[in-house]
Motif scaffolding. Structure first.
Motif, mmCIF file in Angstrom:
data_model
loop_
_atom_site.group_PDB
_atom_site.id
_atom_site.type_symbol
_atom_site.label_atom_id
_atom_site.label_comp_id
_atom_site.label_asym_id
_atom_site.label_seq_id
_atom_site.Cartn_x
_atom_site.Cartn_y
_atom_site.Cartn_z
ATOM 1 N N GLY A 1 0.836 -1.195 0.000
ATOM 2 C CA GLY A 1 0.000 0.000 0.000
ATOM 3 C C GLY A 1 0.865 1.237 0.000
ATOM 4 O O GLY A 1 1.982 1.243 -0.531
ATOM 5 N N GLU A 2 0.381 2.290 0.611
ATOM 6 C CA GLU A 2 1.151 3.523 0.742
ATOM 7 C C GLU A 2 0.528 4.372 1.832
ATOM 8 O O GLU A 2 -0.594 4.117 2.274
ATOM 9 N N VAL B 1 -0.701 -2.935 -5.432
ATOM 10 C CA VAL B 1 -0.728 -3.872 -6.547
ATOM 11 C C VAL B 1 -2.018 -3.631 -7.331
ATOM 12 O O VAL B 1 -3.020 -3.173 -6.771
ATOM 13 N N PRO B 2 -2.024 -3.917 -8.633
ATOM 14 C CA PRO B 2 -3.264 -3.763 -9.410
ATOM 15 C C PRO B 2 -4.382 -4.635 -8.841
ATOM 16 O O PRO B 2 -4.124 -5.681 -8.236
ATOM 17 N N ASP C 1 -3.783 -12.812 -5.712
ATOM 18 C CA ASP C 1 -2.488 -13.491 -5.809
ATOM 19 C C ASP C 1 -1.544 -13.022 -4.702
ATOM 20 O O ASP C 1 -0.762 -13.810 -4.158
ATOM 21 N N GLU C 2 -1.629 -11.737 -4.382
ATOM 22 C CA GLU C 2 -0.800 -11.198 -3.295
ATOM 23 C C GLU C 2 -1.190 -11.841 -1.962
ATOM 24 O O GLU C 2 -0.331 -12.264 -1.180
ATOM 25 N N ILE C 3 -2.480 -11.918 -1.695
ATOM 26 C CA ILE C 3 -2.937 -12.506 -0.439
ATOM 27 C C ILE C 3 -2.552 -13.977 -0.363
ATOM 28 O O ILE C 3 -2.190 -14.495 0.705
ATOM 29 N N ALA C 4 -2.609 -14.671 -1.497
ATOM 30 C CA ALA C 4 -2.322 -16.109 -1.519
ATOM 31 C C ALA C 4 -0.878 -16.423 -1.136
ATOM 32 O O ALA C 4 -0.565 -17.570 -0.799
#
Length: 405
Positions: free
Chosen positions: A266-267, A287-288, A294-297
């Motif tokens: 995030g930011e 992330v888009p 996919d990031e959470i996975a």
């Protein structure tokens, strides 16, 4: 059935706008005629549908209108928006039409509530945040870094320097809240749509007495995948804005103390503080949207240690849909979805030691595996689909229309 949906934004720039747009699309596909009134472009292609008519006010976000004085004037009362919405609502057929407000603080101002009430049409309001009764929108004292303990718009509230920016900024918001409260009081039996049971219980005492209340959870765009094997992953994940009320700094300290890898995606203004508290933390930008799952996975667990009464953060549901265990503050809307100790862990807000203990607990493979499987099963037993959201929204609309004199 026809719904005039009012949203500051015509495209997705955050959770509230996304829900307004996706809800409008889903309602249209279910046969509801939609008039989507927005102020700030561009217009999302998701609003391109035969049963959706977009009415663009062509306004600007409050702090982009020019001088600070002009911005303050628009925030307190946008006269142009009032005329635009009043004219739009006057043109709608009286039978089977309602007004549904999602967002109005960024461009439309309390004038949107007034125009809706004066139209004579039934009015629904989705409570994405707490601007319906709190001047700063979060019922949170940013200067004290703590939950607010004051009655909204009381003398103590008005006198308190609790705004994230400054006290003069708070006073502008107080003036806006006066207009909002006045318009709210004139609504005839409005329907407040809350995004979680927790948010309803918290907000209802502060809202107009003549109001009615329902809970309609927001939708999650989750495809049913094979559940993640969380034991193969090592890092805890924070996904969101790095701001004080979301307590990313508390997680940084807790992960350091638990000796657990942690990733922040995030930011926000706390990025430097996160790095100072935990030099080993991995800090990445947004992330888009198509890569969020996919990031959470990749995470062993997802953590949301919010300090404020967050109404219903959907990232918790996204993690559960994948079978990733969650840790979150028990005073958030999503906590009502979690069976503490079975498919996730609830902690007290701001409790770095308790959060560290929860992270340590999930370092155990057997615990992480059991909680992940339970979270996956719990989510898919009643998934937050768009169809579910639309069905419950239509039920709410029928309640509203059925109560019309």
């Amino acid at each position: 059935m026809r719904a005039v949906i009012i949203s500051d934004f015509g495209s997705v720039n955050g959770g509230a706008a996304k829900v307004a747009i996706e809800s409008a699309r889903g309602l249209a596909e279910a046969g509801v005629e939609i008039v989507f009134a927005c102020a700030i472009g561009p217009i999302s292609e998701r609003l391109d549908h035969p049963r959706i008519s977009v009415e663009h006010f062509a306004g600007k976000e409050i702090w982009q209108v020019g001088s600070k004085l002009a911005a303050a004037r628009q925030g307190i009362w946008n006269a142009r928006a009032y005329r635009f919405l009043s004219d739009l609502l006057a043109r709608q057929p009286r039978d089977e039409t309602l007004v549904h407000l999602h967002q109005w603080t960024k461009a439309f101002s309390p004038a949107a509530i007034a125009a809706a009430g004066e139209s004579g049409l039934p009015v629904a309001l989705t409570v994405h945040d707490y601007f319906s009764f709190c001047p700063v929108g979060g019922y949170f004292d940013f200067k004290a870094n703590a939950l607010c303990q004051r009655r909204p718009m009381s003398i103590g509230c008005v006198a308190c320097n609790c705004d994230r920016a400054s006290y003069p900024h708070k006073l502008i918001r107080v003036a806006r809240q006066l207009g909002s409260d006045k318009a709210m009081r004139k609504l005839d039996a409005p329907l407040f749509i809350h995004v979680s049971d927790f948010a309803r219980r918290f907000a209802e005492p502060f809202l107009p007495r003549q109001a009615r209340h329902v809970v309609v959870e927001n939708m999650v765009e989750a495809e049913r995948r094979t559940p993640v094997n969380a034991t193969r992953n090592r890092h805890a994940l924070f996904l969101g804005r790095f701001t004080q009320e979301k307590a990313a700094d508390v997680l940084a300290k807790a992960a350091r103390d638990a000796d657990m890898p942690v990733r922040f995606v995030g930011e926000g203004p706390l990025a430097g503080e996160i790095a100072r508290l935990n030099p080993q933390a991995e800090i990445r930008g947004w992330v888009p949207a198509e890569r969020v799952f996919d990031e959470i996975a990749q995470a062993r667990c997802l953590v949301q240690p919010s300090l404020w009464y967050e109404p219903g953060p959907l990232v918790i549901a996204e993690a559960r849909s994948l079978g990733v265990p969650v840790i979150l503050a028990r005073t958030t809307g999503s906590a009502s979805w979690v069976a503490d100790g079975e498919d996730g862990i609830l902690v007290d807000r701001g409790d770095a030691a308790g959060l560290s203990a929860a992270l340590t607990r999930l370092k155990d493979d057997a615990c992480a595996s059991a909680m992940g499987i339970a979270a996956y099963r719990g989510y898919w037993a009643d998934p937050l689909t768009t169809e579910r959201h639309v069905g419950r929204t239509i039920e709410s609309y029928r309640l509203l229309l059925g109560a019309k004199p």
